[in-house]
Design a protein around this motif. Structure first.
Motif, PDB file in Angstrom:
ATOM      1  N   GLU A   1       0.837  -1.191   0.000  1.00 15.51           N
ATOM      2  CA  GLU A   1       0.000   0.000   0.000  1.00 15.51           C
ATOM      3  C   GLU A   1       0.874   1.243   0.000  1.00 15.51           C
ATOM      4  O   GLU A   1       1.786   1.369   0.813  1.00 15.51           O
ATOM      5  CB  GLU A   1      -0.912   0.023   1.236  1.00 15.51           C
ATOM      6  CG  GLU A   1      -1.985  -1.044   1.225  1.00 15.51           C
ATOM      7  CD  GLU A   1      -2.911  -0.932   2.435  1.00 15.51           C
ATOM      8  OE1 GLU A   1      -2.574  -0.150   3.362  1.00 15.51           O
ATOM      9  OE2 GLU A   1      -3.942  -1.605   2.455  1.00 15.51           O
ATOM     10  N   GLY A   2       0.590   2.159  -0.907  1.00 16.45           N
ATOM     11  CA  GLY A   2       1.357   3.397  -0.964  1.00 16.45           C
ATOM     12  C   GLY A   2       0.877   4.258  -2.106  1.00 16.45           C
ATOM     13  O   GLY A   2       0.197   3.788  -3.030  1.00 16.45           O
ATOM     14  N   GLU A   3       1.224   5.517  -2.041  1.00 17.24           N
ATOM     15  CA  GLU A   3       0.813   6.460  -3.068  1.00 17.24           C
ATOM     16  C   GLU A   3       1.375   6.044  -4.422  1.00 17.24           C
ATOM     17  O   GLU A   3       2.573   5.814  -4.575  1.00 17.24           O
ATOM     18  CB  GLU A   3       1.299   7.864  -2.706  1.00 17.24           C
ATOM     19  CG  GLU A   3       0.743   8.958  -3.610  1.00 17.24           C
ATOM     20  CD  GLU A   3       1.165  10.341  -3.151  1.00 17.24           C
ATOM     21  OE1 GLU A   3       1.060  11.271  -3.968  1.00 17.24           O
ATOM     22  OE2 GLU A   3       1.586  10.494  -1.992  1.00 17.24           O
ATOM     23  N   GLY A   4       0.505   5.927  -5.399  1.00 17.37           N
ATOM     24  CA  GLY A   4       0.936   5.578  -6.746  1.00 17.37           C
ATOM     25  C   GLY A   4       1.241   4.109  -6.962  1.00 17.37           C
ATOM     26  O   GLY A   4       1.740   3.727  -8.017  1.00 17.37           O
ATOM     27  N   VAL A   5       0.933   3.264  -5.966  1.00 13.65           N
ATOM     28  CA  VAL A   5       1.202   1.834  -6.082  1.00 13.65           C
ATOM     29  C   VAL A   5      -0.114   1.089  -6.247  1.00 13.65           C
ATOM     30  O   VAL A   5      -1.003   1.173  -5.384  1.00 13.65           O
ATOM     31  CB  VAL A   5       1.949   1.298  -4.844  1.00 13.65           C
ATOM     32  CG1 VAL A   5       2.180  -0.209  -4.964  1.00 13.65           C
ATOM     33  CG2 VAL A   5       3.272   2.023  -4.659  1.00 13.65           C
ATOM     34  N   GLU A   6      -0.276   0.335  -7.334  1.00 10.11           N
ATOM     35  CA  GLU A   6      -1.494  -0.439  -7.542  1.00 10.11           C
ATOM     36  C   GLU A   6      -1.471  -1.656  -6.629  1.00 10.11           C
ATOM     37  O   GLU A   6      -0.476  -2.400  -6.596  1.00 10.11           O
ATOM     38  CB  GLU A   6      -1.604  -0.899  -9.000  1.00 10.11           C
ATOM     39  CG  GLU A   6      -2.874  -1.705  -9.264  1.00 10.11           C
ATOM     40  CD  GLU A   6      -2.934  -2.274 -10.676  1.00 10.11           C
ATOM     41  OE1 GLU A   6      -4.022  -2.719 -11.087  1.00 10.11           O
ATOM     42  OE2 GLU A   6      -1.892  -2.281 -11.356  1.00 10.11           O
ATOM     43  N   PRO A   7      -2.551  -1.899  -5.865  1.00 11.04           N
ATOM     44  CA  PRO A   7      -2.573  -3.061  -4.976  1.00 11.04           C
ATOM     45  C   PRO A   7      -2.515  -4.377  -5.766  1.00 11.04           C
ATOM     46  O   PRO A   7      -3.285  -4.590  -6.698  1.00 11.04           O
ATOM     47  CB  PRO A   7      -3.921  -2.927  -4.254  1.00 11.04           C
ATOM     48  CG  PRO A   7      -4.316  -1.495  -4.411  1.00 11.04           C
ATOM     49  CD  PRO A   7      -3.754  -1.072  -5.743  1.00 11.04           C
ATOM     50  N   VAL A   8      -1.568  -5.216  -5.387  1.00  9.48           N
ATOM     51  CA  VAL A   8      -1.454  -6.570  -5.952  1.00  9.48           C
ATOM     52  C   VAL A   8      -1.389  -7.528  -4.775  1.00  9.48           C
ATOM     53  O   VAL A   8      -0.546  -7.371  -3.881  1.00  9.48           O
ATOM     54  CB  VAL A   8      -0.190  -6.708  -6.825  1.00  9.48           C
ATOM     55  CG1 VAL A   8      -0.041  -8.147  -7.318  1.00  9.48           C
ATOM     56  CG2 VAL A   8      -0.243  -5.751  -8.010  1.00  9.48           C
ATOM     57  N   PHE A   9      -2.283  -8.535  -4.763  1.00  6.81           N
ATOM     58  CA  PHE A   9      -2.435  -9.410  -3.611  1.00  6.81           C
ATOM     59  C   PHE A   9      -1.812 -10.780  -3.897  1.00  6.81           C
ATOM     60  O   PHE A   9      -1.911 -11.299  -5.010  1.00  6.81           O
ATOM     61  CB  PHE A   9      -3.922  -9.583  -3.278  1.00  6.81           C
ATOM     62  CG  PHE A   9      -4.620  -8.277  -2.983  1.00  6.81           C
ATOM     63  CD1 PHE A   9      -4.703  -7.794  -1.686  1.00  6.81           C
ATOM     64  CD2 PHE A   9      -5.192  -7.526  -4.013  1.00  6.81           C
ATOM     65  CE1 PHE A   9      -5.344  -6.590  -1.413  1.00  6.81           C
ATOM     66  CE2 PHE A   9      -5.833  -6.326  -3.753  1.00  6.81           C
ATOM     67  CZ  PHE A   9      -5.904  -5.857  -2.438  1.00  6.81           C
ATOM     68  N   ALA A  10      -1.183 -11.365  -2.865  1.00  2.32           N
ATOM     69  CA  ALA A  10      -0.530 -12.660  -3.052  1.00  2.32           C
ATOM     70  C   ALA A  10      -0.500 -13.441  -1.742  1.00  2.32           C
ATOM     71  O   ALA A  10      -0.474 -12.867  -0.651  1.00  2.32           O
ATOM     72  CB  ALA A  10       0.888 -12.465  -3.572  1.00  2.32           C
ATOM     73  N   GLU A  11      -0.477 -14.779  -1.881  1.00  2.72           N
ATOM     74  CA  GLU A  11      -0.429 -15.673  -0.728  1.00  2.72           C
ATOM     75  C   GLU A  11       0.916 -15.570  -0.003  1.00  2.72           C
ATOM     76  O   GLU A  11       0.979 -15.553   1.222  1.00  2.72           O
ATOM     77  CB  GLU A  11      -0.647 -17.112  -1.205  1.00  2.72           C
ATOM     78  CG  GLU A  11      -0.938 -18.104  -0.108  1.00  2.72           C
ATOM     79  CD  GLU A  11      -2.404 -18.137   0.288  1.00  2.72           C
ATOM     80  OE1 GLU A  11      -2.650 -18.436   1.465  1.00  2.72           O
ATOM     81  OE2 GLU A  11      -3.277 -17.846  -0.553  1.00  2.72           O
ATOM     82  N   THR A  12       1.986 -15.515  -0.785  1.00  2.00           N
ATOM     83  CA  THR A  12       3.337 -15.385  -0.226  1.00  2.00           C
ATOM     84  C   THR A  12       4.120 -14.354  -1.041  1.00  2.00           C
ATOM     85  O   THR A  12       3.783 -14.073  -2.203  1.00  2.00           O
ATOM     86  CB  THR A  12       4.103 -16.719  -0.273  1.00  2.00           C
ATOM     87  OG1 THR A  12       4.269 -17.128  -1.635  1.00  2.00           O
ATOM     88  CG2 THR A  12       3.365 -17.808   0.498  1.00  2.00           C
ATOM     89  N   VAL A  13       5.158 -13.809  -0.425  1.00  2.00           N
ATOM     90  CA  VAL A  13       6.029 -12.864  -1.128  1.00  2.00           C
ATOM     91  C   VAL A  13       7.477 -13.216  -0.792  1.00  2.00           C
ATOM     92  O   VAL A  13       7.758 -13.907   0.196  1.00  2.00           O
ATOM     93  CB  VAL A  13       5.735 -11.396  -0.710  1.00  2.00           C
ATOM     94  CG1 VAL A  13       4.309 -11.019  -1.065  1.00  2.00           C
ATOM     95  CG2 VAL A  13       5.999 -11.185   0.780  1.00  2.00           C
ATOM     96  N   LYS A  14       8.388 -12.721  -1.617  1.00  2.00           N
ATOM     97  CA  LYS A  14       9.809 -12.920  -1.358  1.00  2.00           C
ATOM     98  C   LYS A  14      10.459 -11.560  -1.131  1.00  2.00           C
ATOM     99  O   LYS A  14      10.273 -10.632  -1.920  1.00  2.00           O
ATOM    100  CB  LYS A  14      10.471 -13.659  -2.518  1.00  2.00           C
ATOM    101  CG  LYS A  14      10.002 -15.110  -2.609  1.00  2.00           C
ATOM    102  CD  LYS A  14      10.724 -15.883  -3.690  1.00  2.00           C
ATOM    103  CE  LYS A  14      10.274 -17.341  -3.687  1.00  2.00           C
ATOM    104  NZ  LYS A  14      10.952 -18.134  -4.739  1.00  2.00           N
TER     105      LYS A  14
END
Length: 270
Positions: free
Chosen positions: A53-66
């Motif tokens: 989440e942040g200004e100018g950032v499109e939300p992308v959702f995921a089960e896990t991240v690296k």
């Protein structure tokens, strides 16, 4: 007039000059990093998934991240629910051997050390419930996920900050810091992050888990180094602002004490 040469460092002299208005104090940087967090919005189609989440950032959702952790710092924040804002905060410190000076001239936003607070009554503990210590991880994050509309999307090497508190404060310490090879740095390894759903009565919350890949040591590239320098500048700018506020608060407190002493002396003379 004394002609002795001052032994005060230029840095200390400059800080004092900024506090007294003799030179302009630098404005704190507003170039904030977006937050990497677990989406806790109830009944959201991607509840429990990671998102940036942040200004100018499109939300992308995921089960896990690296992630690749470039910085780990600690900071106390005092959030006033009535004013709906942060009213005090401390320096960002690398470990608890450093003093957590805050903007109001005290330590840890006035919150006693944990060893003391644990022995205090429930009523005493409640006084400090709005003051929280965060473990801040500044990271580079990559993952594949879904947009709000369900479209496939990829996030690649996005700088972000993770603000870990409560049940999410210790897992990084236990699952990463305690298993790193001796002398190793966090930025040398990729870490996969997942979230476990937990429930306490009617309350649902998520606990993050960290799985570092210790088999592959990552090189410190120019891009990563430049990102670390940028993150370091953001930390330095904010810490300088907090230090000035701390000194200003102490200065004002001393002036108030001097005024009280002077008044007391006048009353005694009368």
């Amino acid at each position: 007039m004394s002609t002795e040469i001052s032994t005060v460092t230029p840095e200390a002299a400059n800080q004092l000059a900024m506090m007294l208005g003799a030179v302009d104090a630098p404005a704190p940087s507003k170039n904030r990093l977006p937050k990497l967090k677990v989406n806790t919005q109830r009944k959201h189609p991607y509840e429990g998934k990671f998102v940036i989440e942040g200004e100018g950032v499109e939300p992308v959702f995921a089960e896990t991240v690296k992630i690749r952790v470039l910085s780990q710092l600690f900071q106390w924040l005092h959030y006033d629910p009535e004013e709906n804002k942060v009213v005090n905060k401390t320096l960002m410190i690398p470990n608890f051997r450093h003093e957590a000076l805050d903007m109001k001239g005290t330590l840890r936003c006035g919150k006693p050390p944990s060893r003391i607070l644990r022995e205090a009554s429930k009523e005493e503990q409640k006084k400090y419930s709005d003051i929280t210590c965060f473990r801040q991880l500044r990271v580079i994050v990559s993952y594949s996920g879904k947009t709000e509309d369900g479209d496939d999307a990829t996030v690649e090497n996005q700088p972000a900050i993770m603000m870990l508190k409560g049940s999410n404060f210790n897992p990084f310490e236990d699952e990463v810091m305690k298993v790193l090879p001796k002398g190793a740095s966090t930025y040398e390894y990729e870490v996969e992050v997942s979230a476990e759903e937990m429930q306490n009565g009617s309350v649902i919350y998520y606990v993050m888990h960290f799985a570092p890949n210790l088999k592959t040591k990552l090189p410190l590239t120019d891009d990563i180094y430049e990102t670390m320098v940028h993150m370091g500048k953001l930390v330095k700018d904010e810490n300088e602002m907090i230090t000035l506020k701390h000194q200003e608060a102490l200065h004002n407190e001393n002036l108030s004490s001097d005024a009280i002493d002077a008044l007391a002396e006048e009353l005694e003379e009368d």
